[in-house]
Motif scaffolding. Structure first.
Motif, mmCIF file in Angstrom:
data_model
loop_
_atom_site.group_PDB
_atom_site.id
_atom_site.type_symbol
_atom_site.label_atom_id
_atom_site.label_comp_id
_atom_site.label_asym_id
_atom_site.label_seq_id
_atom_site.Cartn_x
_atom_site.Cartn_y
_atom_site.Cartn_z
ATOM 1 N N PRO A 105 -51.348 -19.555 47.986
ATOM 2 C CA PRO A 105 -51.671 -19.248 46.594
ATOM 3 C C PRO A 105 -52.345 -17.896 46.391
ATOM 4 C CG PRO A 105 -53.156 -20.929 47.477
ATOM 5 C CD PRO A 105 -52.054 -20.760 48.468
ATOM 6 N N ASN A 106 -53.175 -17.463 47.328
ATOM 7 C CA ASN A 106 -53.853 -16.176 47.170
ATOM 8 C C ASN A 106 -52.909 -15.002 47.392
ATOM 9 O OD1 ASN A 106 -56.847 -16.817 46.738
ATOM 10 N ND2 ASN A 106 -56.376 -18.073 48.524
ATOM 11 N N ILE A 107 -52.061 -15.096 48.404
ATOM 12 C CA ILE A 107 -51.080 -14.029 48.636
ATOM 13 C C ILE A 107 -50.118 -13.942 47.459
ATOM 14 C CG2 ILE A 107 -49.225 -13.214 50.149
ATOM 15 C CD1 ILE A 107 -50.627 -14.580 52.475
ATOM 16 N N ASN A 108 -49.820 -15.080 46.832
ATOM 17 C CA ASN A 108 -48.891 -15.084 45.699
ATOM 18 C C ASN A 108 -49.349 -14.173 44.568
ATOM 19 O OD1 ASN A 108 -47.268 -16.871 47.042
ATOM 20 N ND2 ASN A 108 -47.908 -18.679 45.879
ATOM 21 N N ARG A 109 -50.652 -13.929 44.467
ATOM 22 C CA ARG A 109 -51.153 -13.030 43.426
ATOM 23 C C ARG A 109 -50.770 -11.577 43.697
ATOM 24 N NH1 ARG A 109 -56.053 -16.240 44.412
ATOM 25 N NH2 ARG A 109 -56.152 -17.914 42.861
ATOM 26 N N HIS A 110 -50.248 -11.322 44.878
ATOM 27 C CA HIS A 110 -49.883 -9.950 45.264
ATOM 28 C C HIS A 110 -48.374 -9.757 45.372
ATOM 29 C CE1 HIS A 110 -54.034 -8.675 46.368
ATOM 30 N NE2 HIS A 110 -54.188 -9.970 46.621
ATOM 31 N N VAL A 111 -47.585 -10.690 44.856
ATOM 32 C CA VAL A 111 -46.135 -10.578 45.064
ATOM 33 C C VAL A 111 -45.561 -9.286 44.489
ATOM 34 C CG1 VAL A 111 -45.679 -13.049 45.270
ATOM 35 C CG2 VAL A 111 -45.627 -11.961 43.010
ATOM 36 N N ASP A 112 -46.188 -8.737 43.466
ATOM 37 C CA ASP A 112 -45.679 -7.492 42.881
ATOM 38 C C ASP A 112 -45.918 -6.285 43.784
ATOM 39 O OD1 ASP A 112 -44.738 -8.809 40.646
ATOM 40 O OD2 ASP A 112 -46.535 -8.440 39.460
ATOM 41 N N ASP A 113 -46.704 -6.480 44.847
ATOM 42 C CA ASP A 113 -46.918 -5.419 45.835
ATOM 43 C C ASP A 113 -46.084 -5.629 47.095
ATOM 44 O OD1 ASP A 113 -48.916 -3.950 44.412
ATOM 45 O OD2 ASP A 113 -50.389 -5.479 44.959
ATOM 46 N N LEU A 114 -45.397 -6.764 47.187
ATOM 47 C CA LEU A 114 -44.703 -7.119 48.416
ATOM 48 C C LEU A 114 -43.215 -6.803 48.345
ATOM 49 C CD1 LEU A 114 -46.336 -10.602 49.181
ATOM 50 C CD2 LEU A 114 -47.193 -8.306 49.706
ATOM 51 N N CYS A 115 -42.654 -6.548 49.520
ATOM 52 C CA CYS A 115 -41.217 -6.340 49.674
ATOM 53 C C CYS A 115 -40.713 -7.412 50.637
ATOM 54 C CB CYS A 115 -40.932 -4.951 50.227
ATOM 55 S SG CYS A 115 -39.185 -4.602 50.508
ATOM 56 N N PHE A 116 -39.938 -8.374 50.102
ATOM 57 C CA PHE A 116 -39.464 -9.501 50.895
ATOM 58 C C PHE A 116 -38.119 -9.185 51.551
ATOM 59 C CE2 PHE A 116 -42.254 -11.433 47.737
ATOM 60 C CZ PHE A 116 -43.017 -12.287 48.513
ATOM 61 N N LEU A 117 -38.003 -9.505 52.815
ATOM 62 C CA LEU A 117 -36.728 -9.420 53.531
ATOM 63 C C LEU A 117 -36.294 -10.843 53.827
ATOM 64 C CD1 LEU A 117 -37.517 -6.531 56.069
ATOM 65 C CD2 LEU A 117 -36.555 -6.364 53.772
ATOM 66 N N HIS A 118 -35.357 -11.367 53.021
ATOM 67 C CA HIS A 118 -34.949 -12.763 53.139
ATOM 68 C C HIS A 118 -33.778 -12.977 54.088
ATOM 69 C CE1 HIS A 118 -37.656 -14.157 50.079
ATOM 70 N NE2 HIS A 118 -37.140 -13.393 49.144
ATOM 71 N N GLY A 119 -33.169 -11.877 54.553
ATOM 72 C CA GLY A 119 -32.001 -12.012 55.423
ATOM 73 C C GLY A 119 -32.282 -11.658 56.867
ATOM 74 N N MET A 120 -33.497 -11.925 57.326
ATOM 75 C CA MET A 120 -33.845 -11.600 58.705
ATOM 76 C C MET A 120 -33.120 -12.501 59.699
ATOM 77 S SD MET A 120 -35.926 -9.029 59.033
ATOM 78 C CE MET A 120 -36.224 -9.336 60.770
ATOM 79 N N HIS A 121 -32.769 -11.941 60.835
ATOM 80 C CA HIS A 121 -32.276 -12.725 61.971
ATOM 81 C C HIS A 121 -32.634 -11.985 63.247
ATOM 82 C CE1 HIS A 121 -28.382 -10.338 62.577
ATOM 83 N NE2 HIS A 121 -28.834 -9.878 61.426
ATOM 84 N N THR A 122 -32.657 -12.732 64.359
ATOM 85 C CA THR A 122 -33.178 -12.153 65.592
ATOM 86 C C THR A 122 -32.519 -12.774 66.809
ATOM 87 O OG1 THR A 122 -35.248 -11.588 66.736
ATOM 88 C CG2 THR A 122 -35.095 -13.809 65.803
ATOM 89 N N GLU A 123 -33.026 -12.418 67.991
ATOM 90 C CA GLU A 123 -32.524 -12.939 69.258
ATOM 91 C C GLU A 123 -33.558 -13.899 69.848
ATOM 92 O OE1 GLU A 123 -29.450 -11.990 70.217
ATOM 93 O OE2 GLU A 123 -29.396 -10.690 68.448
ATOM 94 N N GLY A 124 -33.074 -14.892 70.593
ATOM 95 C CA GLY A 124 -33.970 -15.818 71.263
ATOM 96 C C GLY A 124 -34.205 -17.072 70.448
#
Length: 468
Positions: free
Chosen positions: A120-139
């Motif tokens: 809930p506290n981080i949610n107050r900063h969503v206008d400052d955040l850049c979300f990467l929803h398509g991440m993928h990795t190895e392992g």
């Protein structure tokens, strides 16, 4: 006479302990050619430093930032799923029972970004955040995936990202290590996660405390000398320098490197203790980070320490939330509600860090990177009470340092399982973070064992869509 260089260093280094021969080998000047001097980037940098908030074990994206209405609609429905983890275990896909998020989603900020009430506290900063929803990795297991996150490889001994950053840019502050990791875990890569590997030892990360040790007790080992006076230490340093010069053969860089790191250790005695001391902070600042509250005190101290290190010019600061077990922190295979306990411990401190950096003007040239080694599956595991590992699709977020604020890039499928649009591989994230620091990942090369190496190996693309 000493029988070897090692015995010379061990027996004559008592004034500074064995400090400089470990993680504080920060001045390997001959081997690295004055490597810690502030260097010119490859291109104009948008940021000067990174603060990496490592959520060890893998936060569930479908319970935090990746809103998937189908999981609500089809909760408990059994479907066939074949992902990397399932195939690794059984050689084929298998029926899995979908599991809805345990936390409610809503839109937040002027940008209307979807996020659950897990943070809930981080949610107050969503206008400052850049979300990467398509991440993928190895392992598909923690060890390989965590090593890949830090070094770009799942198994080999390669330099960590912080070491590459310091190699490429040098240090802003000659009195502090340029790469520091707060409360690192001993497992799942351990010291390799902040190691220099084949880069000169000057680029190794310096650990402060360790996982499992209260942050208020965390410090740099042997940073103060309670036996000798500053004048005695100065004379000892002169003697060591004299002896080192007489014992060095042409081309022998090892003694010079360690002697130079002793000098850094001496400078650190006057600088590091004050930087790591939070006692001078105001009551309002301590409260901002949740320091003094039993739930948030530990991680709050780490986040505040990260801000202080950023102010002092440390290039790469890693703040670790994890433990030393085989099932670290966010790894809820059979007890997903435990995510709530972990979120409560980090939510206010991270929000406090974002607020503090912003009000001090530091967020403009500091990249804050939040995320784990992978995400979690949209289906249930172990009697329906947890979620399995998911390297195929997950979310991380960035803030500050030249990334678009209030922006979301990429997506997973309708289950939140596999990245399908705007896919960003971990190599791509590494390339992009280096780019923001002014480094071209294809030019950041170190020649070793007859071949050139780089953090992204032969892969990686800058994600230009997220650049401000």
């Amino acid at each position: 006479m000493f029988s070897s260089r090692r015995s010379f260093l061990q027996t004559s280094g008592c004034g500074f302990g064995w400090l400089a021969a470990s993680a504080l080998a920060q001045k390997q000047a001959m081997a690295a050619g004055g490597a810690l001097l502030d260097k010119q980037p490859h291109h104009t940098a948008r940021a000067k430093r990174i603060i990496f908030l490592f959520m060890q074990g893998g936060v569930s994206q479908v319970d935090s930032y990746d809103y998937k209405p189908r999981l609500l609609r089809d909760d408990q429905k059994v479907i066939d799923i074949a992902d990397a983890r399932t195939v690794a275990k059984t050689g084929k896909g298998s029926p899995q029972r979908l599991k809805k998020p345990l936390w409610e989603f809503a839109q937040h900020g002027e940008t209307g970004r979807w996020a659950s009430n897990l943070f809930p506290n981080i949610n107050r900063h969503v206008d400052d955040l850049c979300f990467l929803h398509g991440m993928h990795t190895e392992g598909v297991a923690h060890g390989p995936a965590t090593l890949f996150l830090h070094t770009g490889t799942t198994s080999f001994i390669r330099p960590s990202m912080g070491s590459w950053v310091l190699y490429g840019l040098g240090a802003e502050n000659e009195n502090l290590p340029g790469f520091m990791t707060l409360s690192p875990s001993l497992g799942n890569g351990g010291p390799r996660n902040y190691g220099n590997a084949f880069l000169p030892a000057v680029f190794q990360g310096t650990p402060v405390g360790r996982s499992g040790l209260p942050a208020k007790e965390g410090n740099i080992k042997n940073i103060t000398n309670t036996i000798w006076t500053p004048e005695q230490q100065r004379k000892q340093m002169e003697l060591l320098r004299s002896l080192g010069g007489h014992n060095m053969a042409p081309g022998d860089q090892e003694i010079e490197a360690v002697l130079e790191s002793y000098e850094l250790a001496a400078r650190m005695q006057n600088n590091a203790p004050g930087t790591l001391d939070l006692s001078g902070e105001t009551a309002d600042t301590l409260n901002l980070y949740g320091i003094g509250d039993k739930v948030t005190d530990n991680f709050g101290r780490q986040c505040l320490m990260a801000r202080r290190l950023a102010e002092q010019g440390v290039r790469y600061i890693q703040v670790n939330y994890g433990d030393n077990s085989n099932n670290p922190a966010w790894d809820q295979h059979s007890n997903l509600p435990k995510h709530g306990d972990h979120a409560a411990a980090v939510d206010k401190p991270i929000a406090g860090l974002l607020s503090d950096l912003k009000q001090r003007g530091l967020l403009e040239d500091t990249i804050v990177w939040w995320g784990g080694e992978f995400g979690r599956t949209p289906y249930a595991e172990r009697n329906g009470t947890g979620r399995d590992h998911n390297p195929g699709g997950f979310t991380v977020w960035l803030a500050g340092g030249g990334v678009k604020a209030g922006y979301a890039h990429g997506s997973t499928d309708e289950l939140g399982h596999m990245a399908v649009d705007g896919k960003v591989h971990m190599h791509d994230l590494h390339a992009t973070l280096l780019h923001l620091l002014g480094l071209d990942h294809e030019k950041l090369i170190f020649n070793h064992a007859g071949r050139p190496f780089r953090l992204t190996d032969v892969h990686g693309h800058v994600v230009n869509e997220i650049l401000a």
